[in-house]
Enzyme design. Structure first.
Site, PDB file in Angstrom:
ATOM      1  CB  SER A  83      40.347  19.963 -48.550  1.00 15.03           C
ATOM      2  OG  SER A  83      40.026  20.399 -47.241  1.00 15.03           O
ATOM      3  CE1 TYR A  86      35.323  21.273 -49.998  1.00  8.65           C
ATOM      4  CE2 TYR A  86      36.160  21.164 -47.753  1.00  8.65           C
ATOM      5  CZ  TYR A  86      36.320  21.541 -49.070  1.00  8.65           C
ATOM      6  OH  TYR A  86      37.470  22.184 -49.467  1.00  8.65           O
TER       7      TYR A  86
END
Length: 258
Positions: free
Chosen positions: A143, A156
């Site tokens: 990501s 995250y």
């Protein structure tokens, strides 16, 4: 540049987290590109339905229920193959958006287990099978969170940094062997479940992530990117591909029409 067809020795592609979103879209597109796709996820009904869809379209797919954090189950799964051509480590996700000071350690642990340890489990178990194909590819779906932090994203971000470092280190360690390591790092992608899962089913909070953004990326956009990278000629390695919607300049800079 035309898409390169997969060689006979490397036509099997394993896709984790294939029950929805980017994983499901990637399975469809790799199947259309000529791979026999093996769909894995915890939700058996979802991957079985997608398998039927892919097979009905004239392609080849198999479903295998799997929790990537269960190492014993992963090792058993790996025994089904003599060789495979592609592993797409897509299983992962985000939980919560609390600051570091109040973040839930259980959420952090779950994100790390899924995004990092799950990727490690599948990669370790299937690396010999990828090498045996003579032309293997490991894809790590990280990501943009793995390349830059933002407030409320600590858990995250930490997990996706871990996934990024795993891919980068593996590439160094296996250079000279017939396996490529590709990292695809998407920015803002609108899927049915990502933000909804992150905010515990709160539809209002999930919708605000994309509020005013005319065209976030879709799962198909990311799957197209993955498939393009995987189908490059064997000597071409796409080390890192960052893909964002035009409206997003960074993790914290997004144009919104409000």
């Amino acid at each position: 540049m035309p898409t390169a067809a997969p060689s006979a020795a490397s036509r099997i592609a394993v896709v984790t987290g294939a029950s929805s979103g980017i994983g499901a879209a990637t399975a469809r597109q790799l199947a259309a590109a000529g791979y026999r796709v093996v769909l894995t996820a915890r939700r058996k009904d979802r991957i079985e339905a997608l398998t039927e869809e892919i097979n009905a379209a004239g392609h080849a797919a198999t479903a295998y229920q799997l929790d990537v954090t269960d190492r014993a189950a992963v090792d058993e799964f790996a025994t089904a193959f003599k060789s495979i051509g592609v592993l797409v480590n897509n299983a992962g996700g985000a939980l919560g958006a609390d600051p570091v000071a109040t973040g839930d350690p259980a959420d952090w642990r779950t994100m790390y287990e899924t995004n990092v340890i799950g990727t490690l489990n599948l990669t370790q178990a299937l690396l010999p099978k990828l090498e045996a194909s003579g032309d293997g590819t490991v894809v790590v779906l990280s990501s943009t969170a793995g390349h830059g932090t933002y407030e409320g994203g600590g858990g995250y971000v930490a997990a996706k940094h871990g996934a990024h470092v795993l891919a980068e280190t593996l590439r160094l360690e296996i250079v000279g062997r017939p396996v490529r390591v590709i990292e695809v790092a998407p920015g803002m992608v609108r899927t049915d479940e990502f933000a909804l899962t992150r905010f515990g089913g709160d539809e209002t909070r999930a919708a605000k992530v994309y509020e005013g953004v005319a065209e976030p990326l879709t799962a198909d956009d990311v799957a197209d990117t993955i498939t393009w990278a995987v189908t490059r000629p064997s000597h071409v390695n796409i080390d890192l591909l960052v893909v964002r919607p035009r409206a997003q300049a960074s993790n914290t800079k997004v144009h919104r029409d409000l």
